[in-house]
Design a protein around this motif. Structure first.
Motif, short mmCIF file in Angstrom:
data_model
loop_
_atom_site.label_atom_id
_atom_site.label_comp_id
_atom_site.label_asym_id
_atom_site.label_seq_id
_atom_site.Cartn_x
_atom_site.Cartn_y
_atom_site.Cartn_z
N VAL A 1 -0.42 9.65 -7.35
CA VAL A 1 -1.29 8.53 -6.97
C VAL A 1 -1.90 7.93 -8.24
O VAL A 1 -1.90 6.71 -8.44
CB VAL A 1 -2.41 9.00 -6.00
CG1 VAL A 1 -3.45 7.91 -5.79
CG2 VAL A 1 -1.80 9.39 -4.66
N VAL B 1 -3.48 9.19 9.15
CA VAL B 1 -3.65 7.76 8.89
C VAL B 1 -3.05 6.97 10.04
O VAL B 1 -2.02 7.37 10.58
CB VAL B 1 -2.91 7.38 7.57
CG1 VAL B 1 -2.98 5.89 7.32
CG2 VAL B 1 -3.48 8.14 6.39
N ARG C 1 -1.18 4.10 -9.77
CA ARG C 1 -2.23 3.10 -10.07
C ARG C 1 -2.10 2.61 -11.50
O ARG C 1 -2.26 1.43 -11.78
CB ARG C 1 -3.61 3.73 -9.85
CG ARG C 1 -3.93 3.92 -8.37
CD ARG C 1 -5.22 4.68 -8.17
NE ARG C 1 -5.47 4.90 -6.75
CZ ARG C 1 -6.25 5.87 -6.28
NH1 ARG C 1 -6.85 6.71 -7.12
NH2 ARG C 1 -6.43 5.99 -4.98
N VAL D 1 0.85 -1.19 0.00
CA VAL D 1 0.00 0.00 0.00
C VAL D 1 0.88 1.24 0.00
O VAL D 1 1.93 1.26 0.66
CB VAL D 1 -0.89 0.00 1.27
CG1 VAL D 1 -1.67 1.30 1.40
CG2 VAL D 1 -1.84 -1.19 1.24
N TYR E 1 -3.38 5.35 -1.80
CA TYR E 1 -4.32 6.28 -1.19
C TYR E 1 -3.79 7.70 -1.27
O TYR E 1 -2.61 7.94 -1.00
CB TYR E 1 -4.55 5.92 0.28
CG TYR E 1 -5.18 4.58 0.50
CD1 TYR E 1 -6.54 4.38 0.22
CD2 TYR E 1 -4.45 3.50 0.99
CE1 TYR E 1 -7.13 3.13 0.42
CE2 TYR E 1 -5.04 2.26 1.20
CZ TYR E 1 -6.38 2.08 0.91
OH TYR E 1 -6.96 0.86 1.12
N TYR F 1 0.85 5.58 0.48
CA TYR F 1 0.15 6.83 0.82
C TYR F 1 0.92 7.98 0.21
O TYR F 1 2.15 8.06 0.37
CB TYR F 1 0.08 7.01 2.35
CG TYR F 1 -0.93 6.10 2.98
CD1 TYR F 1 -2.26 6.49 3.08
CD2 TYR F 1 -0.57 4.84 3.45
CE1 TYR F 1 -3.20 5.64 3.65
CE2 TYR F 1 -1.50 3.99 4.02
CZ TYR F 1 -2.82 4.40 4.11
OH TYR F 1 -3.75 3.56 4.66
N SER G 1 -3.63 10.64 0.64
CA SER G 1 -3.91 10.88 2.05
C SER G 1 -2.75 11.57 2.75
O SER G 1 -1.59 11.38 2.39
CB SER G 1 -4.19 9.54 2.72
OG SER G 1 -4.70 9.77 3.99
N LYS H 1 -2.49 -0.99 -3.41
CA LYS H 1 -3.49 0.06 -3.22
C LYS H 1 -2.73 1.36 -3.03
O LYS H 1 -1.71 1.40 -2.34
CB LYS H 1 -4.33 -0.22 -1.97
CG LYS H 1 -5.47 -1.19 -2.19
CD LYS H 1 -6.52 -1.03 -1.08
CE LYS H 1 -7.76 -1.86 -1.37
NZ LYS H 1 -7.52 -3.30 -1.26
#
Length: 201
Positions: A94, A120, A98, A85, A113, A87, A115, A111
């Motif tokens: 981002v 978080v 992806r 993951v 995010y 952030y 953020s 994943k």
């Protein structure tokens, strides 16, 4: 042949100009969210990625990359079989991460995010990778120490944490990577020994 070459130069200049324009648009959003700590995006070198992967050898559980940039660490970890993951505060990065994960066929295990890392909780990650700047490290050290489980490993790239002593170090110069095993940082063993008698009774 000559006209074709000048066309190529024009295209390159156009792409460069677009990137500059994107940064001009993105910077105002990024700065306040990081509490005046602005994280410049510097892509991880391939040596750095190899050094991070070395520190993840024989580790299990999920991997989180704090400040994942263009996603290359997350994607490399996913290719090694981790659920990974990232952030990141920059929406363009981002989106690009992806796309790269999809292109490399690892989007199921990744994943990303958009953020602010301070909002978080990283409590459920076993492995944390940090590409930080010196100004944010003391605050982040405190946050991770409070949130992470005893067996977590924190891998710092470019800049070490100010108080912790690394358990493992690899690489040199800008590619140096420091790994901290929280067990030793926090003296978890003594804590668990104190708690044991109470739980038995």
């Amino acid at each position: 042949g000559g006209s074709r070459r000048s066309w190529g130069l024009l295209v390159t200049a156009g792409v460069g100009g677009t990137l500059v324009a994107l940064y001009a648009v993105v910077t105002p959003f990024v700065t306040p969210a990081l509490r005046k700590v602005c994280l410049p995006f510097v892509p991880a070198t391939s040596t750095q990625i190899q050094n991070v992967l070395k520190m993840l050898e024989n580790r299990s559980g999920s991997v989180v990359d704090i400040g994942s940039g263009d996603g290359r660490i997350v994607i490399a970890a996913a290719k090694r079989g981790f659920r990974a993951v990232g952030y990141e505060l920059n929406p363009w990065l981002v989106w690009y991460s992806r796309y790269r994960a999809w292109r490399d066929g690892v989007h199921q295990n990744t994943k990303f995010y958009l953020s602010d890392l301070w909002k978080v909780s990283f409590a459920h990650y076993a492995n944390v990778v940090v590409f930080g700047v010196p100004q944010m490290m003391p605050q982040l050290e405190k946050k991770l120490e409070e949130e992470l489980e005893c067996d977590a490993r924190i891998i710092a790239c470019r800049f070490p944490f100010p108080c912790w002593i690394p358990d493992h170090t690899t690489g040199e110069g800008i590619d140096t990577v420091w790994a901290y095993d929280l067990k030793r940082c926090r003296g978890c063993e003594t804590k668990s020994l104190e708690i044991t008698p109470e739980t038995e009774s």
